[in-house]
Motif scaffolding. Structure first.
Motif, short mmCIF file in Angstrom:
data_model
loop_
_atom_site.label_atom_id
_atom_site.label_comp_id
_atom_site.label_asym_id
_atom_site.label_seq_id
_atom_site.Cartn_x
_atom_site.Cartn_y
_atom_site.Cartn_z
N LEU A 36 0.82 -1.21 0.00
CA LEU A 36 0.00 0.00 0.00
C LEU A 36 0.85 1.26 0.00
N SER A 37 1.97 1.23 0.73
CA SER A 37 2.82 2.42 0.83
C SER A 37 3.62 2.67 -0.44
N LEU A 38 3.94 1.60 -1.19
CA LEU A 38 4.76 1.76 -2.39
C LEU A 38 3.92 1.91 -3.66
N GLN A 39 2.65 1.59 -3.59
CA GLN A 39 1.78 1.66 -4.77
C GLN A 39 0.55 2.52 -4.47
N ARG A 40 0.79 3.73 -4.00
CA ARG A 40 -0.31 4.61 -3.60
C ARG A 40 -1.22 4.98 -4.77
N SER A 41 -0.68 5.02 -5.98
CA SER A 41 -1.50 5.40 -7.12
C SER A 41 -2.52 4.32 -7.48
N HIS A 42 -2.30 3.09 -7.00
CA HIS A 42 -3.21 1.98 -7.30
C HIS A 42 -4.08 1.58 -6.11
N PHE A 43 -3.70 2.05 -4.92
CA PHE A 43 -4.46 1.71 -3.71
C PHE A 43 -4.68 2.98 -2.89
N HIS A 44 -5.91 3.41 -2.76
CA HIS A 44 -6.25 4.57 -1.94
C HIS A 44 -6.72 4.07 -0.57
N VAL A 45 -6.04 4.53 0.47
CA VAL A 45 -6.31 4.04 1.83
C VAL A 45 -6.89 5.16 2.68
N VAL A 46 -8.05 4.89 3.28
CA VAL A 46 -8.66 5.81 4.25
C VAL A 46 -9.07 4.97 5.45
N GLY A 47 -8.33 5.14 6.56
CA GLY A 47 -8.60 4.32 7.73
C GLY A 47 -8.32 2.86 7.44
N ASN A 48 -9.33 2.02 7.64
CA ASN A 48 -9.20 0.59 7.35
C ASN A 48 -9.79 0.22 5.99
N ASN A 49 -10.10 1.21 5.18
CA ASN A 49 -10.71 0.97 3.88
C ASN A 49 -9.69 1.14 2.76
N ILE A 50 -9.66 0.18 1.85
CA ILE A 50 -8.74 0.21 0.71
C ILE A 50 -9.57 0.21 -0.57
N GLN A 51 -9.39 1.25 -1.38
CA GLN A 51 -10.03 1.30 -2.69
C GLN A 51 -9.00 0.96 -3.76
N ILE A 52 -9.29 -0.07 -4.54
CA ILE A 52 -8.40 -0.44 -5.64
C ILE A 52 -8.73 0.45 -6.82
N VAL A 53 -7.75 1.21 -7.27
CA VAL A 53 -7.96 2.17 -8.36
C VAL A 53 -7.88 1.45 -9.70
N GLN A 54 -8.92 1.61 -10.51
CA GLN A 54 -8.98 0.93 -11.80
C GLN A 54 -8.68 1.90 -12.92
N ARG A 55 -7.67 1.57 -13.72
CA ARG A 55 -7.35 2.33 -14.92
C ARG A 55 -7.23 1.35 -16.08
N PRO A 56 -7.56 1.78 -17.30
CA PRO A 56 -7.51 0.85 -18.43
C PRO A 56 -6.15 0.17 -18.58
N GLY A 57 -6.15 -1.14 -18.36
CA GLY A 57 -4.93 -1.92 -18.60
C GLY A 57 -3.89 -1.88 -17.51
N ALA A 58 -3.90 -0.87 -16.64
CA ALA A 58 -2.85 -0.71 -15.64
C ALA A 58 -3.36 -1.05 -14.25
N GLY A 59 -2.42 -1.31 -13.34
CA GLY A 59 -2.79 -1.59 -11.96
C GLY A 59 -2.79 -3.07 -11.65
N TYR A 60 -3.74 -3.50 -10.80
CA TYR A 60 -3.77 -4.86 -10.32
C TYR A 60 -5.20 -5.41 -10.34
N ASN A 61 -5.32 -6.71 -10.59
CA ASN A 61 -6.59 -7.42 -10.40
C ASN A 61 -6.57 -8.03 -9.01
N VAL A 62 -7.17 -7.35 -8.05
CA VAL A 62 -7.22 -7.84 -6.68
C VAL A 62 -8.38 -8.81 -6.55
N ILE A 63 -8.07 -10.04 -6.16
CA ILE A 63 -9.07 -11.09 -6.01
C ILE A 63 -9.42 -11.22 -4.54
N SER A 64 -10.64 -10.85 -4.18
CA SER A 64 -11.02 -10.89 -2.76
C SER A 64 -12.53 -10.77 -2.64
N ASN A 65 -13.06 -11.28 -1.53
CA ASN A 65 -14.47 -11.12 -1.24
C ASN A 65 -14.76 -9.84 -0.46
#
Length: 299
Positions: A36-65
């Motif tokens: 999270l600290s090294l990839q801030r442009s792909h993971f926005h953190v507020v408190g205990n909430n993590i938003q995976i940032v989606q951009r066309p073709g770039a970033g990560y496919n986070v698999i989770s429930n």
């Protein structure tokens, strides 16, 4: 969130452990907070909430429930559900394109040997840039549509045994292995059903780090790994909301665009095209024509 590394689990290699490029890394493991600290442009953190940032073709496919439980509970948004049900080949092929376009990320909990330390959340990254990992995923997904008989097919990818084997070599470390699988079901109007479990067996690279120099190297590797991996057709690009529409596990939404990328990624620069074609001329003549047409290029 602080960019400093958490106190690392002692499962790391010397500072010169990094490969030259992201293509040399098959599977990477690192503490979630470090990712999270090294990839801030792909993971926005507020408190205990993590938003995976989606951009066309770039970033990560986070698999989770949607949740990761370790020393604290993380709540995730914009991730891909661990089980997806699709009812058409079009949707399935678009899912295949998306899965191959970004590294797959799973989260799990690791218990260090020290009695005083609590469980830590770890990220497991399957690098779809690497030819071996890409081929394994692509071949398995192609098998689903290879048969001419429209039977139901359940395909599961897992890294459970691979990751458990890695940490079993580290004395005292324990893990439950939960959250390390992704299941895709293609449903037809058929009573027949085929199921397959594919263990993604790759060499694991531990990206735990201490020094700023190591963090810089890890960040560069992750930056390269999260670059676009599939060359999208120029006529249309994937919608930025393609992955996020599967966050609730819905199987009936048009989750992805209909364009298909090439089977293997080729990182090429975008070439400018002009309708004006100049005949063979000498250098001075060419420069003169280019200068005269310069306003066109600016427009």
């Amino acid at each position: 969130m602080s960019a400093d590394c958490p106190q690392p689990l002692a499962v790391r290699d010397p500072p010169n452990f990094l490969p030259g490029t992201s293509m040399s890394c098959e599977i990477a493991v690192l503490p979630l907070e470090l990712l999270l600290s090294l990839q801030r442009s792909h993971f926005h953190v507020v408190g205990n909430n993590i938003q995976i940032v989606q951009r066309p073709g770039a970033g990560y496919n986070v698999i989770s429930n949607g949740q990761v439980k370790a020393e604290r509970q993380w709540n995730l948004t914009e991730c891909i559900q661990r089980k997806i049900t699709l009812t058409s080949l079009k949707k399935y092929r678009n899912l295949q394109e998306t899965i191959l376009s970004r590294p797959m990320v799973f989260f799990t909990s690791i218990k260090p040997p020290e009695v005083s330390k609590k469980e830590m959340a770890y990220a497991i990254i399957v690098n779809t840039h690497h030819p071996k990992m890409r081929q394994e995923i692509q071949d398995s997904m192609n098998d689903v549509t290879a048969s001419e008989i429209e039977a139901n097919y359940i395909l599961q990818f897992t890294v459970q045994k691979t990751v458990q084997s890695f940490f079993s070599m580290k004395e005292g470390y324990k893990m439950d292995g939960l959250g390390l699988d992704f299941t895709c079901e293609l449903k037809h109007d058929s009573f027949e059903c085929t199921s397959k479990i594919k263990e993604l067996d790759g060499k694991i690279l531990d990206l735990s780090c201490l020094t700023e120099d190591e963090k810089c190297k890890v960040k560069n590797l992750l930056d390269n790994m999260s670059e676009p991996n599939i060359q999208i057709n120029t006529a249309s690009e994937q919608s930025p909301g393609a992955v996020s529409s599967l966050c609730a596990g819905s199987s009936e939404k048009e989750a992805f665009s209909s364009s298909r990328g090439q089977s293997y990624a080729k990182r090429t620069s975008v070439k400018e095209k002009s309708s004006t074609q100049y005949p063979a001329v000498n250098e001075k003549s060419y420069l003169l024509q280019f200068t005269q047409n310069l306003p066109r290029y600016i427009e």
